[in-house]
Design an enzyme around this catalytic site. Structure first.
Site, mmCIF file in Angstrom:
data_model
loop_
_atom_site.group_PDB
_atom_site.id
_atom_site.type_symbol
_atom_site.label_atom_id
_atom_site.label_comp_id
_atom_site.label_asym_id
_atom_site.label_seq_id
_atom_site.Cartn_x
_atom_site.Cartn_y
_atom_site.Cartn_z
ATOM 1 N N LYS A 22 0.833 -1.213 0.000
ATOM 2 C CA LYS A 22 0.000 0.000 0.000
ATOM 3 C C LYS A 22 0.866 1.260 0.000
ATOM 4 O O LYS A 22 0.602 2.200 -0.752
ATOM 5 C CB LYS A 22 -0.920 -0.028 1.231
ATOM 6 C CG LYS A 22 -1.807 1.200 1.377
ATOM 7 C CD LYS A 22 -3.086 0.879 2.122
ATOM 8 C CE LYS A 22 -2.880 0.720 3.607
ATOM 9 N NZ LYS A 22 -3.001 1.999 4.345
ATOM 10 N N ARG A 66 2.539 6.050 -2.956
ATOM 11 C CA ARG A 66 3.684 6.906 -3.310
ATOM 12 C C ARG A 66 3.942 6.932 -4.808
ATOM 13 O O ARG A 66 4.289 7.960 -5.372
ATOM 14 C CB ARG A 66 4.938 6.433 -2.581
ATOM 15 C CG ARG A 66 4.978 6.861 -1.113
ATOM 16 C CD ARG A 66 6.016 6.019 -0.382
ATOM 17 N NE ARG A 66 6.297 6.480 0.957
ATOM 18 C CZ ARG A 66 5.523 6.255 2.018
ATOM 19 N NH1 ARG A 66 4.367 5.625 1.863
ATOM 20 N NH2 ARG A 66 5.880 6.678 3.214
ATOM 21 N N ASP A 70 2.961 -1.074 11.770
ATOM 22 C CA ASP A 70 1.580 -1.492 11.495
ATOM 23 C C ASP A 70 1.267 -2.899 11.991
ATOM 24 O O ASP A 70 0.138 -3.369 11.845
ATOM 25 C CB ASP A 70 1.315 -1.411 9.985
ATOM 26 C CG ASP A 70 1.283 0.039 9.526
ATOM 27 O OD1 ASP A 70 0.927 0.915 10.337
ATOM 28 O OD2 ASP A 70 1.634 0.293 8.356
ATOM 29 N N LYS A 130 -3.637 5.940 15.116
ATOM 30 C CA LYS A 130 -3.756 5.213 13.838
ATOM 31 C C LYS A 130 -5.233 5.215 13.418
ATOM 32 O O LYS A 130 -5.999 6.023 13.899
ATOM 33 C CB LYS A 130 -3.205 3.794 13.995
ATOM 34 C CG LYS A 130 -1.711 3.759 14.286
ATOM 35 C CD LYS A 130 -0.909 4.213 13.097
ATOM 36 C CE LYS A 130 0.568 4.285 13.403
ATOM 37 N NZ LYS A 130 1.316 5.011 12.392
HETATM 38 C C1 S3P Z 1 2.969 4.793 6.527
HETATM 39 C C2 S3P Z 1 3.587 5.140 7.691
HETATM 40 C C3 S3P Z 1 3.098 4.733 9.010
HETATM 41 C C4 S3P Z 1 2.113 3.574 8.905
HETATM 42 C C5 S3P Z 1 1.106 3.769 7.824
HETATM 43 C C6 S3P Z 1 1.781 3.918 6.478
HETATM 44 C C7 S3P Z 1 3.517 5.284 5.254
HETATM 45 O O1 S3P Z 1 2.447 5.831 9.630
HETATM 46 O O2 S3P Z 1 1.459 3.398 10.148
HETATM 47 O O3 S3P Z 1 0.216 2.673 7.773
HETATM 48 O O4 S3P Z 1 3.126 4.772 4.185
HETATM 49 O O5 S3P Z 1 4.352 6.193 5.298
HETATM 50 P P1 S3P Z 1 3.274 6.920 10.478
HETATM 51 O O6 S3P Z 1 4.280 7.462 9.580
HETATM 52 O O7 S3P Z 1 2.277 7.937 10.905
HETATM 53 O O8 S3P Z 1 3.848 6.147 11.625
#
Ligand code: S3P
Length: 448
Positions: A27, A32, A325, A352
């Site tokens: 994901k 990105r 996660d 989250k």
């Molecule tokens: C993610 C970063 C994480 C993660 C999220 C996806 C990302 O969050 O929990 O599911 O794709 O950069 P945080 O950067 O807020 O920790």
């Protein structure tokens, strides 16, 4: 189109299995690759893009900002508009759905894109998540958010006319680091990021070939990321592999199930993403990685996992950065492993898709497992034998990982579960239920 709502009811243990599966694409990389494609030159091609709700929200938002995205056969084509060229007329509303990643990263891009004055919103879960750190960082680039006092969506974003690069000491969030990188790309001057705790680095790796725009220097202890603003970006030709965070649910199921073995093919194995696997291995899990290769600067390979006899898990705070996660499913593993497991430095889990500490404590309490949360640390007093005359009731939280964790708990213990609004799993892992069925479960679906 609104997603059809449904609950999942399960009351049977899954049988032993020996199978090979593939999980849905990553994901983080999918979101990105679309965002970067839209601000690059020419056409970016993405093979094996994750087709989940969070990714559809990304495509919808980018189309509203004037980007053309087409799918031909298996490939998505993103017609890059170039840096600083996304546009929508004043008052346009962008809806980020359930996705914190989309929200933070696209706000990063738009904060330094000229002439943006738009409304931002999300679903019920995203509207509860605190955006204060992001707002403060984007203020440093000159962007403003109104109404002034709001720290949660919905709010409005007015971009900066003359954004100037900033210095940033990164914390625990890869989303914030990425938002700063993306905002820096269209700012005047340089943006310097120092990162002592290494969080996921997909944004950096995707940009790496643009040596005019980004310079990465790393030592054991620190990453230095330097962004040179206002340089054009090359398009990408990408293929995206399995999401290690999705594979984690099936890894947990196999580790906990007797006489079982699972091969999960072609999973992204970026070192910043696989703390979960190292942690489990450290406490006795039978997991190996095979057929490792590099693709687009990212490591990929197969995960082979067998039933294991685990010891209680001791996860120091360093694991937060590469297992971010995976805590909901780790808590399930801890609950079903006899002894005291400890997870340190996890307070960010409160912000989250739901408050993952509180909600997971409620779930394991329903099967009689005691836990204590204090000052950022969670202790779980796991048991091997669970009384099965209880019910695991999960309310509608809009949190995909909590839904999947609760079903794994029910499949291992045979404790009846009623998990509301399971459709939220489609935000990250649309094939989850099909794979659970393929491994032998016969859960019921109840429409709402
Ligand atoms: C993610 C970063 C994480 C993660 C999220 C996806 C990302 O969050 O929990 O599911 O794709 O950069 P945080 O950067 O807020 O920790």
């Amino acid at each position: 189109m609104r997603l059809k709502k449904f609950d999942i009811i399960n009351s049977k243990k899954i049988q032993n299995f020996k199978k090979t599966i593939k999980v849905d694409s990553d994901k983080s990389l999918s979101i990105r690759s679309l965002l970067l494609g839209s601000i690059s030159e020419n056409i970016s091609k993405i093979d094996n893009l994750l087709e989940s709700e969070d990714v559809f929200s990304t495509i919808k938002c980018l189309k509203k900002m004037g980007v053309t995205i087409k799918k031909k056969g298996k490939i998505f084509y993103v017609y890059g508009k170039g840096l600083g060229s996304l546009f929508a007329k004043k008052g346009t509303k962008l809806n980020f759905g359930n996705s914190g990643t989309l929200a933070r990263l696209l706000i990063g891009i738009l904060s330094t894109t000229p002439d943006i004055d738009i409304k931002l919103s999300g679903d019920t879960s995203l509207k509860k998540r605190n955006m204060e750190s992001l707002i403060k960082l984007m203020n440093e680039f000159g962007a403003t958010f109104y109404p002034n006092s709001k720290r949660t969506l919905p709010f409005n974003l007015r971009s900066s006319d003359i954004p100037i690069g900033i210095n940033y000491k990164a914390g625990k969030s890869a989303q914030l680091k990425s938002a700063v990188i993306l905002a820096g790309l269209n700012s005047f001057g340089n943006t310097n990021i120092i990162e002592k705790k290494k969080t996921r680095n997909h944004t950096e790796l995707l940009l790496k070939k643009n040596s005019n725009a980004i310079k990465l220097r790393s030592t054991e202890d620190v990453n230095n990321i330097k962004i040179f603003g206002k340089k054009t970006l090359h398009s990408n030709n990408m293929k995206i592999f399995g999401d290690p965070s999705s594979a984690a649910f099936f890894t947990a199921l196999t580790v906990l199930k007797k006489k079982s073995k699972l091969t999960i093919k072609n999973v992204l194995l970026n070192p910043t993403r696989i703390g979960f696997y190292f942690l489990l291995k450290k406490f006795g899990a039978n997991i190996i990685f095979k057929k490792i290769k590099m693709y687009n600067n990212e490591k990929i390979g197969d995960i082979i996992v067998k039933s294991s006899n685990l010891k209680p898990i001791q996860a120091g705070s360093k694991y937060y950065f590469n297992s971010t996660d995976e805590y909901p499913i780790l808590f399930i593993i801890a609950a079903l492993t006899k002894g005291k497991s400890t997870f340190k430095g996890i307070e960010e889990l409160k912000n989250k898709e739901s408050d993952r500490i509180k909600e997971m404590q409620k779930i394991i309490k329903q099967i009689g497992i005691r836990s204590i949360y204090k000052n950022g640390d969670l202790v779980i007093f796991g048991e091997k034998k669970i009384k099965t005359n209880r019910v695991i009731d999960v309310p509608s939280l809009g949190d995909h990982r909590i839904c999947m964790s609760a079903l794994i708990l029910s499949l291992i213990t045979g404790v009846k579960s009623k998990i509301k609004n399971f459709e939220t799993v489609r935000t990250s892992f649309p094939s989850f239920l099909k794979l659970v069925r393929y491994l032998g479960s016969d859960y019921e679906i109840k429409s709402r």
